[in-house]
Design an enzyme around this catalytic site. Structure first.
Site, PDB file in Angstrom:
ATOM      1  N   MET A  88       0.833  -1.212   0.000  1.00 26.02           N
ATOM      2  CA  MET A  88       0.000   0.000   0.000  1.00 26.02           C
ATOM      3  C   MET A  88       0.866   1.261   0.000  1.00 26.02           C
ATOM      4  SD  MET A  88      -3.358   0.327   2.287  1.00 26.02           S
ATOM      5  CE  MET A  88      -4.582  -0.201   1.123  1.00 26.02           C
ATOM      6  N   VAL A  89       1.837   1.349   0.890  1.00 22.11           N
ATOM      7  CA  VAL A  89       2.705   2.546   0.941  1.00 22.11           C
ATOM      8  C   VAL A  89       3.623   2.563  -0.277  1.00 22.11           C
ATOM      9  CG1 VAL A  89       4.574   3.692   2.204  1.00 22.11           C
ATOM     10  CG2 VAL A  89       2.596   2.794   3.451  1.00 22.11           C
TER      11      VAL A  89
ATOM     12  N   ARG B 216       7.606 -13.792  -4.694  1.00 16.29           N
ATOM     13  CA  ARG B 216       6.389 -14.157  -5.463  1.00 16.29           C
ATOM     14  C   ARG B 216       5.981 -13.032  -6.427  1.00 16.29           C
ATOM     15  NH1 ARG B 216       4.283 -13.087  -0.400  1.00 16.29           N
ATOM     16  NH2 ARG B 216       2.763 -11.399  -0.285  1.00 16.29           N
ATOM     17  N   SER B 217       6.508 -11.814  -6.213  1.00 20.15           N
ATOM     18  CA  SER B 217       6.149 -10.700  -7.104  1.00 20.15           C
ATOM     19  C   SER B 217       7.220 -10.427  -8.157  1.00 20.15           C
ATOM     20  CB  SER B 217       5.922  -9.426  -6.293  1.00 20.15           C
ATOM     21  OG  SER B 217       4.861  -9.615  -5.384  1.00 20.15           O
TER      22      SER B 217
ATOM     23  N   CYS C 145       3.433   7.423  11.028  1.00 21.78           N
ATOM     24  CA  CYS C 145       2.492   8.355  10.384  1.00 21.78           C
ATOM     25  C   CYS C 145       1.829   9.281  11.394  1.00 21.78           C
ATOM     26  CB  CYS C 145       1.440   7.576   9.604  1.00 21.78           C
ATOM     27  SG  CYS C 145       0.875   6.099  10.409  1.00 21.78           S
TER      28      CYS C 145
ATOM     29  N   ARG D 130      -8.511   2.662  16.203  1.00 16.87           N
ATOM     30  CA  ARG D 130      -8.715   2.346  14.784  1.00 16.87           C
ATOM     31  C   ARG D 130     -10.183   2.529  14.457  1.00 16.87           C
ATOM     32  NH1 ARG D 130      -4.534   2.078  11.657  1.00 16.87           N
ATOM     33  NH2 ARG D 130      -3.519   0.458  12.878  1.00 16.87           N
TER      34      ARG D 130
ATOM     35  N   HIS E 234      -5.465   9.772   8.991  1.00 14.80           N
ATOM     36  CA  HIS E 234      -5.554   9.715  10.453  1.00 14.80           C
ATOM     37  C   HIS E 234      -6.010  11.080  10.995  1.00 14.80           C
ATOM     38  CE1 HIS E 234      -3.675   5.902  10.193  1.00 14.80           C
ATOM     39  NE2 HIS E 234      -2.452   6.185  10.583  1.00 14.80           N
TER      40      HIS E 234
ATOM     41  N   GLY F 260      -3.689   2.264   7.449  1.00 11.87           N
ATOM     42  CA  GLY F 260      -2.447   2.127   8.219  1.00 11.87           C
ATOM     43  C   GLY F 260      -2.129   0.671   8.503  1.00 11.87           C
TER      44      GLY F 260
HETATM   45  C1  2RA Z   1      -0.897   2.169  11.622  1.00 18.98           C
HETATM   46  N1  2RA Z   1       0.938   3.692  12.039  1.00 18.98           N
HETATM   47  O1  2RA Z   1      -1.639   3.116  11.332  1.00 18.98           O
HETATM   48  C2  2RA Z   1       0.584   2.339  11.629  1.00 18.98           C
HETATM   49  C3  2RA Z   1       1.114   2.005  10.283  1.00 18.98           C
HETATM   50  N2  2RA Z   1       2.444   2.349  10.111  1.00 18.98           N
HETATM   51  O2  2RA Z   1      -1.307   1.020  11.847  1.00 18.98           O
END
Ligand code: 2RA
Length: 329
Positions: free
Chosen positions: A11-12, A37-38, A126, A227, A234, A157
């Site tokens: 993703m990043v 595998r990639s 992040c 989360r 975020h 994240g």
């Molecule tokens: C998260 N900061 O959001 C972590 C990812 N690097 O799970």
């Protein structure tokens, strides 16, 4: 300039490729790196197409810069191998962040620490990056004593698995779980793993990385990382106690004048930062700026940023740009 992106299919990593192209990064050759595998997969970059290579192959190609976003284990094993081959590594994992030998860099704050000897440079977490972008201009003037922060973190994240879990839950389907509980219509006070002290690693990153980046162990941070089922970025609710008093107008001015920060703060017309609008942007957005009247010299504010961009890919690429502009690679 040969540039490797380690974790190019993640993703990043995908955002790193996007941002490199957007910023017209001065690379002559891209080396996309991923797991076995990639290997062989094609990656489009500009008008060219590059094949994904293995870590072994990438080291032998001796890139000048390697942007890592492949997890701490891979970084601990491979960053030193790239560095030994002469590559400057900028790593997005937590592997090197708290190592005293390695610089932990947000370019707008402490890039001047960097020199030609820095061969493994750590990209902060992040949620730390967006917090510090707002704290730094205020710390310089009012001296921060204590920060209480609650984060509301995007599922991006966690990665693709979490996004898939939310999609399945939306559709009412069963599937692989990235979290111990459903994330749809839920909020999990659990980012990363719990430690013996009752805090998660994600919460301790905010506490420890803040001290290192500000170069000031007296700044105390306590955090709760949550989360939530959001994908754009975020968000953070932040309470800051300073040593000195402040005027709110001066606080807004300091924030709006800090490079990479945009103040969105006018409740009369419902103007405040939101992840749905921060997504895809590189700025850190600050709003809901208001005095905490419950104690002296204390301020509340709300900080939002795209965790995959300024929170990861863009910050790492800005470090690389600084290295090039200052002839440190
Ligand atoms: C998260 N900061 O959001 C972590 C990812 N690097 O799970």
């Amino acid at each position: 300039m040969k540039v490797a992106v380690v974790g190019a299919t993640g993703m990043v990593g995908n955002v790193m490729l996007k941002v490199l192209e957007e910023r017209n990064f001065p690379l002559t050759e891209l080396i996309p790196v991923a797991s076995e595998r990639s290997v062989g997969k094609k990656v489009k970059y500009g008008n060219n197409e590059y094949s994904v290579v293995s870590l072994e192959t990438a080291v032998s190609m001796k890139p000048e810069i390697a942007l890592f976003s492949a997890g701490g284990e891979t970084s601990l094993l491979w960053a030193p191998k790239f560095a030994a081959a002469g590559t400057t590594v900028i790593d997005n994992s937590s592997a090197w962040r708290m190592n005293p030998e390695n610089k932990l860099v947000i370019p707008e704050i402490n890039a001047s620490l960097l020199n030609r000897n820095d061969k493994i440079i750590a990209n902060p977490n992040c949620s730390t990056i967006q917090l510090l972008m707002a704290l730094k201009p205020l710390h310089d003037v009012y001296n921060i004593k204590r920060v209480v922060v609650s984060t509301y973190q995007s599922i991006t994240g966690t990665g693709v698995k979490a996004v898939k879990q939310l999609e399945n839950e939306y559709a009412g389907e069963k599937g692989e779980m990235a979290y111990p509980y459903p994330i749809h219509r839920n909020a999990l006070p659990h980012c990363d793993v719990f430690q013996d002290n009752g805090y998660t690693k994600e919460e301790m990153k905010l506490t420890l990385e803040t001290k290192k980046i500000l170069g000031d162990d007296s700044v105390n941070v306590t955090a709760t990382a949550i989360r939530i089922p959001v994908v754009g970025g975020h968000s953070e609710s932040v309470n800051i106690e300073f040593s000195k008093d402040f005027e709110e107008a001066d606080v807004r001015k300091l924030l709006s004048e800090f490079p990479g920060v945009t103040v969105q703060d006018n409740t009369a017309v419902n103007t405040y930062p939101m992840p749905i609008y921060a997504e895809g942007k590189d700025d850190v957005f600050v709003g809901r700026i208001r005095r905490d009247h419950s104690q002296p010299n204390t301020l509340n504010m709300w900080i939002v940023a795209d965790n995959l961009r300024k929170g990861a890919a863009t910050n790492a690429i800005q470090i690389a740009e600084y290295l090039i502009q200052n002839k440190l690679v």
